[in-house]
Write a protein that holds these residues in place. Sequence first.
Motif, PDB file in Angstrom:
ATOM      1  N   PHE A 241      44.107  42.699  23.872  1.00  0.00           N
ATOM      2  CA  PHE A 241      43.235  42.519  24.882  1.00  0.00           C
ATOM      3  C   PHE A 241      42.329  41.461  23.934  1.00  0.00           C
ATOM      4  N   GLY A 242      41.935  40.471  24.563  1.00  0.00           N
ATOM      5  CA  GLY A 242      41.277  39.446  23.965  1.00  0.00           C
ATOM      6  C   GLY A 242      41.782  38.954  22.572  1.00  0.00           C
ATOM      7  N   PRO A 243      41.107  37.838  22.039  1.00  0.00           N
ATOM      8  CA  PRO A 243      39.738  37.255  22.512  1.00  0.00           C
ATOM      9  C   PRO A 243      39.882  36.599  23.620  1.00  0.00           C
ATOM     10  N   GLY A 244      38.622  36.052  24.097  1.00  0.00           N
ATOM     11  CA  GLY A 244      38.953  35.206  25.398  1.00  0.00           C
ATOM     12  C   GLY A 244      38.112  35.626  26.625  1.00  0.00           C
ATOM     13  N   HIS A 245      37.796  37.056  26.578  1.00  0.00           N
ATOM     14  CA  HIS A 245      37.096  37.699  27.677  1.00  0.00           C
ATOM     15  C   HIS A 245      35.731  37.204  27.954  1.00  0.00           C
ATOM     16  N   GLY A 246      35.149  37.344  28.933  1.00  0.00           N
ATOM     17  CA  GLY A 246      33.695  36.722  29.379  1.00  0.00           C
ATOM     18  C   GLY A 246      32.875  37.913  29.436  1.00  0.00           C
ATOM     19  N   ALA A 247      33.176  39.179  28.992  1.00  0.00           N
ATOM     20  CA  ALA A 247      32.465  40.157  29.185  1.00  0.00           C
ATOM     21  C   ALA A 247      30.958  40.168  28.835  1.00  0.00           C
ATOM     22  N   CYS A 248      30.002  40.928  29.132  1.00  0.00           N
ATOM     23  CA  CYS A 248      28.591  40.762  28.424  1.00  0.00           C
ATOM     24  C   CYS A 248      28.782  41.540  27.151  1.00  0.00           C
ATOM     25  N   PRO A 249      27.858  40.949  25.934  1.00  0.00           N
ATOM     26  CA  PRO A 249      27.681  41.751  24.813  1.00  0.00           C
ATOM     27  C   PRO A 249      27.376  43.178  25.178  1.00  0.00           C
ATOM     28  N   GLY A 250      28.287  44.125  24.658  1.00  0.00           N
ATOM     29  CA  GLY A 250      28.014  45.404  24.500  1.00  0.00           C
ATOM     30  C   GLY A 250      28.496  46.172  25.988  1.00  0.00           C
ATOM     31  N   CYS A 251      29.468  45.368  26.744  1.00  0.00           N
ATOM     32  CA  CYS A 251      30.049  45.791  27.801  1.00  0.00           C
ATOM     33  C   CYS A 251      30.813  47.107  27.418  1.00  0.00           C
TER      34      CYS A 251
ATOM     35  N   SER B 251      38.382  39.074  32.489  1.00  0.00           N
ATOM     36  CA  SER B 251      39.619  38.962  31.698  1.00  0.00           C
ATOM     37  C   SER B 251      40.944  38.204  32.216  1.00  0.00           C
ATOM     38  N   SER B 252      41.014  37.789  33.462  1.00  0.00           N
ATOM     39  CA  SER B 252      41.990  37.475  34.060  1.00  0.00           C
ATOM     40  C   SER B 252      42.004  35.896  34.740  1.00  0.00           C
ATOM     41  N   GLN B 253      40.973  35.256  34.147  1.00  0.00           N
ATOM     42  CA  GLN B 253      40.789  33.689  34.731  1.00  0.00           C
ATOM     43  C   GLN B 253      42.344  32.981  34.227  1.00  0.00           C
ATOM     44  N   TYR B 254      42.806  32.422  35.423  1.00  0.00           N
ATOM     45  CA  TYR B 254      43.860  31.466  35.127  1.00  0.00           C
ATOM     46  C   TYR B 254      43.985  30.690  33.878  1.00  0.00           C
ATOM     47  N   GLU B 255      44.591  30.719  33.098  1.00  0.00           N
ATOM     48  CA  GLU B 255      44.881  29.760  31.673  1.00  0.00           C
ATOM     49  C   GLU B 255      43.962  30.598  30.598  1.00  0.00           C
TER      50      GLU B 255
END
Lengths: 291, 391
Positions: free
Chosen positions: A4-14, A44-48
């Motif tokens: 899992f990751g890198p590249g997800h767009g979660a908030c810091p501390g999620c 986490s699942s945006q295309y590309e």
Amino acid sequence: MSFFGPGHGACPGCGLTIATRNVLEALEGKCFVSNSTGCLEIVSSQYERSAWGVPYIHSLFENAAAVAAGIELALKALKRTDEGKVVVFAGDGATADIGIGPLSGMLDRNHDVIYICLDNEAYQNTGNQQSGLTPTGSNTTTMPAGELMPGKTGRKKDMISIAVGHGIPYVATATVAFYADLRRKVKKAAEIEGAKYIQIHTPCVTGWGIDGKQTLESARLAFETALYPIIEYENGELTKVRKIKDRKPVEEYLRIQRRFRHLFKHPKGQEIIRILQKIADDNAAKFNLDV
Amino acid sequence: MKKVVRGFYSIAHSVKLCKPNVIAAYPITPQTEIVENLAKMYSNGELGDCEYVTAESEFGAASILVGASAAGARTFTATCSQGLVLMSEVLLNAAGMRLPIVIVNTNRALSAPLSIWNDHQDSMLLRDGGLIQIHVETNQEAHDMVPLAFKVAENPRVMLPFMVNMDGFKLTHAYEPVDLLDQEIVDSFLPPYEPPVYMTTKNPLTFGSYAPPHCYAEFRVTLQNAMMRALDEIEKAYKDWAEITGRYWGGHAVGEYTDDAELVVVSMGSLTGMVRDVVNEMRREGKKVGLLKLRTFRPFPVKEVRNALKNANKILVFERAVSFGYEGPVGIEVKSAIFGFTPEFYSFAVGLGGRDVPREEIVKIIGDVYEGKVEQGFHFGTIKEFEEVVV
Ligand SMILES: Cc1ncc(C[n+]2csc(CCOP(=O)(O)OP(=O)(O)O)c2C)c(N)n1
Ligand SMILES: [Mg+2]
């Protein structure tokens, strides 16, 4: 590639991503993921740009349990069960509200699936709306604290009893505050054949109104006040509880979060705090949490 | 082997021969006997390695098949009416994910008022969702369409859910002689499913990703392209089928006497048999009427429909549904397909909620339209006198 990751767009501390990474690592990436619509999916699942290093599917908000059941059946029919475990990641709204029918079906049929409920206690992806797992007194956008209302007036739904009531072999709560315990539970679940339900307390920085650095602290306080008991059921029997040394009053947990701040000045605030303290005391008594 | 069987059995038998990997079942009249027959086969060990599962709802059944199909399984379910509507969120999602789930829909009216009887209001609701939809006239046709549905749905140039519509009760519960397929024939036509991509830990892929505005539209373009390619792929499959079985179903839309007909009657589903009978009789009387049997509803066979209707002065569509606030859905499609032609246009909604459509009604409607006794536009068939209470 990591699981899992890198590249997800979660908030810091999620809290979601901490829980997810720990679950996937506990399973050593040998798994198929079915994820409901919600924050984890969106970040986490945006295309590309998928952050997932394991086979992953997102179908709808309310059907992740049924989709997982389908994957499990397909693997059986195609004689591919050795490829890995089937795991659901679903939010509290997806689990306790809109998806409880498909979840109940999956548990009832006892599919060999590990169902992880990521409990951030509201519909957070859509901006902190009340769910069945929102705790009493919490301020959400669909039941905001106002002149009249003190936030949520009902109780947090007891999903643990509901899961246990299905007669499945394994039910547990966990928290991002205790990684080792969380990983142990996931590993244990993976060893057990049949449906497993694990509800993980995952603080939400924006929805709860905490600082990104307070994620683990707030999760730990939820445990230390007995508002979020960390427990384990095997075949319907309570087999393990995490004991609390010097249980704290619920105010210590409530005070650090914006979603509960109104309770300290609202006319009904003290009453709500009393209710929450009673819930905590009842938890402590029911599960024998105090050392 | 020709046998007199009921419609639901003709489907179950055919599904078995297609060797599905996962079947998800949920009861709803008049579909129930399809999954009951499959359940019996499963229980008796006749379905091989197939996993048969009783879901907690049609929504769950369809969702189970989404997971199973994404993991590489050949999947089947049957439903109708309220069940189809309950499945709809999932089925549209499956279309977007390009999962070749095969569904038999035993067309039934929608509530309210509740009705268990036949019309086409249920499948029409899914018109725009990206599912291939065909309608059959007989149980032999229904029986044959199941392997065809799998073949086309799983075709790498298509990869779409495929819904075979058969009229509830009128076909599902009718006894008809059906030349039941055997395993060898189906095996020679339908190879095991080999998904171009599927969920596997050997090659971890993300299914059902989220698409921001910069890429969403392209996914929908590919969905449209797949639908349009399906027009050719369905035709090819029919031809292959005819070579193997000797039965050619005539393509997307089958015209009879359309070359010189002044009035062409358009019909879809089990009503077509009676309409054909009436058309044949009128022909014998020297009246220039023709028939267009519409088989494929999505993708819509514009070319075939235009071609069949290009010489007609009058077109009459028998509808089994209404798009409330406009007219019948088949008429809407046919009119749009013949854009540029200027025939007189009539449509009649008949048999809603399983109302019996007597032969005399068909004779009268076609006769009246032929003789110019009816106003153009949309009409309801025989309706009793009643008082509408408007307050
Ligand atoms: C049928 C349906 N209703 C509503 C939505 C809108 N929606 C998407 S995610 C979401 C909230 C998710 O909440 P939860 O399951 O708790 O997950 P979280 O985002 O909090 O992790 C909502 C309401 C939807 N996608 N589908
Ligand atoms: Mg949530």
